[in-house]
Design an enzyme around this catalytic site. Structure first.
Site, mmCIF file in Angstrom:
data_model
loop_
_atom_site.group_PDB
_atom_site.id
_atom_site.type_symbol
_atom_site.label_atom_id
_atom_site.label_comp_id
_atom_site.label_asym_id
_atom_site.label_seq_id
_atom_site.Cartn_x
_atom_site.Cartn_y
_atom_site.Cartn_z
ATOM 1 N N SER A 300 0.803 -1.199 0.000
ATOM 2 C CA SER A 300 0.000 0.000 0.000
ATOM 3 C C SER A 300 0.851 1.269 0.000
ATOM 4 C CB SER A 300 -0.944 -0.059 1.211
ATOM 5 O OG SER A 300 -1.792 1.039 1.286
ATOM 6 N N ASP A 311 10.003 4.933 -10.345
ATOM 7 C CA ASP A 311 9.548 5.452 -11.634
ATOM 8 C C ASP A 311 10.148 6.799 -11.979
ATOM 9 O OD1 ASP A 311 8.034 3.178 -11.652
ATOM 10 O OD2 ASP A 311 6.136 4.194 -12.092
ATOM 11 N N LYS A 325 -0.658 -4.032 -3.550
ATOM 12 C CA LYS A 325 -1.953 -3.446 -3.197
ATOM 13 C C LYS A 325 -2.024 -2.030 -3.779
ATOM 14 C CE LYS A 325 -5.022 -2.193 0.607
ATOM 15 N NZ LYS A 325 -5.249 -0.830 0.123
#
Length: 528
Positions: A300, A311, A325
């Protein structure tokens, strides 16, 4: 462990995560919820059925329990992270995620029918007046707190209360013939989400976060500033076993590392509405190298931080594939002390990845997918991780990343799945090791309480006799283990837990990390 300080059990974090730890925000519909649902024939059908059972069923029945079962049944058909929280659990969960509670600030065990303090929480009211590990709280405001009949909820009601109120504690301390009296003013006690913060080398700092609570960004910022003053130019952010928490807290932690206007994540709801979150100019570690530690129990909000940095080509992700998640929950108060956390959106990493694992085959398959990682060899080899070309993404600097089920690390660290090592970790996370160490400390409490950390480090050794006693302790509780090849590991863990009870979590993590292969790999990368 009893008291006000609860520890997560990472060996069961799969279960902890699937009851929906990540919360986007909170709703409090209150009475308005009846207006929202008013006139709904489906709602009326449920009401009529419950009323019919209440008035006509042949045997007495608690219709409240029927409502709970009904709500759970509805949510189980949605996704694994939309959950119902009964009144008995909501307050504790709320305190944990808020990051504080009102009380006297102690962790304790019920030891021989007496409240025995394991540790006064740092910065709490009890620590300020001098209460310490080993103290027996035998009375509060003259009311006895010993014996089985007054333990449990009675203790909590006597020790908790409104901020600013005073409770007079009567304490028996080992090595002292006289009873001690302490006047403790109840206050807000922090529940720390930053477990540890220290320097691994002269230039490499380390911070471990156990969950993302409201207080996490401030705790993290303070820890980061302290490490920078000590010379930290690189940082290890340990999110292993962190099941998540508030998305807003994760965004603020990620913001510390990213330049202004870098995308942290975006969310998309059922209508297709997209909300982007960008970094601000407030980051305090935008240039130093950062290593993020994750594992199969990092979920999460932890994955938000790891995904945002990966990224944006910011730092190195080290460890094993995270839980997977990518759903956002919102909490709604149901008006009777209970609440529902409902999935209201998906979140995506900056490259557009959804890292949510599939759940369309039901909750059982969802759980089994997690366990498959052990069976397919993924815990030992990165090559065993299954990826799909359709979920392939590329970062601005050309690094290939994948969606579809967790964050895959840049540097893989295999899990030691040897039976002995697994048994040691289980004993630690289940609380059995902590209880054994507590009783070991009790045998020489006056001596141990007199030690400085430096003296503890030099003088205290875990003996083979202690190892044998621990194995016997577990066997007597039907936890059968054998220790042959991992005796030194067990000694280190036992000493670390002892240090934790005497000196706090930072010392615990420092001792545990001494032989950690992931930390060793990061030190190697740091030197290269």
């Amino acid at each position: 462990m009893g008291g006000y300080q609860k520890k997560y059990l990472p060996i069961f974090f799969c279960i902890a995560v699937v009851i929906g730890i990540a919360i986007g925000s909170k709703l409090n519909y209150g009475a308005a919820s009846s207006t929202i649902l008013g006139g709904n024939s489906k709602k009326e059908k449920l009401n009529r059925l419950i009323d019919y059972i209440d008035y006509e069923y042949v045997d007495p029945i608690n219709t409240d329990s029927i409502v709970d079962v009904t709500v759970n049944g509805i949510l189980e058909n949605l996704d694994p992270h939309s959950v119902y929280i009964p009144p008995s659990e909501l307050q504790e969960i709320t305190e944990s995620m808020k990051g504080d509670f009102v009380g006297i600030g102690v962790s304790f065990y019920d030891y021989k029918d007496t409240i025995t303090v394991t540790r006064a929480l740092p910065g709490g009211p009890s620590e300020k007046v001098g209460i310490r590990g080993g103290d027996r709280i035998i009375a509060a405001d003259g009311k006895s707190l010993t014996g089985r009949t007054v333990l449990g909820d009675t203790v909590v009601s006597q020790l908790k209360g409104k901020a600013g109120t005073v409770v007079n504690l009567t304490v028996r301390r080992p090595g002292n013939d006289n009873l001690l009296n302490f006047k403790v003013k109840r206050d807000v006690v922090p529940l720390k989400s930053v477990d540890a913060s220290y320097m691994l080398t002269d230039t490499l700092g380390y911070i471990k976060i156990n969950r993302f609570a409201e207080s996490t960004p401030d705790e993290f910022h303070t820890a980061l500033q302290n490490l920078k003053r000590k010379g930290a130019r690189e940082l290890v952010l340990d999110l292993r076993g962190n099941p998540g928490g508030y998305i807003s807290a994760a965004e603020k932690v990620a913001d510390e590392f990213l330049e202004e206007d870098k995308l942290i994540l975006f969310t998309k709801n059922k209508t297709g509405k997209i909300e982007n979150t960008f970094a601000t100019d407030d980051g305090d570690f935008e240039n130093g190298q950062v290593y993020v530690l994750i594992n199969e129990n990092s979920a999460s909000a932890s994955e938000i931080v790891a995904g945002a940095l990966q990224d944006n080509d910011r730092g190195v992700i080290v460890g094993r594939r995270s839980f997977g998640k990518g759903l956002v929950q919102r909490e709604m108060d149901l008006g009777d002390g209970s609440a529902v956390r409902l999935t209201i959106a998906r979140y995506y990493t900056p490259t557009g990845r959804s890292i949510q694992r599939p759940y369309d085959e039901g909750n059982q398959a969802y759980y089994e997918d997690y366990l498959k990682r052990y069976k397919n060899g993924e815990m030992q080899s990165v090559d065993s991780i299954s990826t799909a070309d359709s979920l392939r993404y590329v970062t601005p600097k050309g690094k290939v990343v994948y969606g579809g089920g967790g964050i895959i690390p840049d540097v893989f660290i295999p899990k030691d799945t040897n039976y002995e090592k697994e048994a040691i970790i289980y004993a630690l996370r289940s609380g059995a090791m902590s209880r054994f160490v507590f009783e070991l400390l009790e045998k020489r409490r006056v001596y141990y309480n007199s030690l400085s950390y430096e003296s503890f480090e030099q003088e205290v050794e875990i003996s083979d006799a202690d190892i044998n006693a621990f194995v016997g302790y577990l066997n007597a509780r039907n936890l059968k283990i054998r220790i042959k090849d991992y005796k030194n590991d067990l000694k280190r863990y036992l000493k670390a837990v002892m240090a934790q009870q005497l000196f706090g979590n930072t010392i615990f993590e420092k001792l545990i990390n001494e032989e950690d292969p992931a930390i060793a790999k990061i030190k190697e990368l740091s030197r290269s």
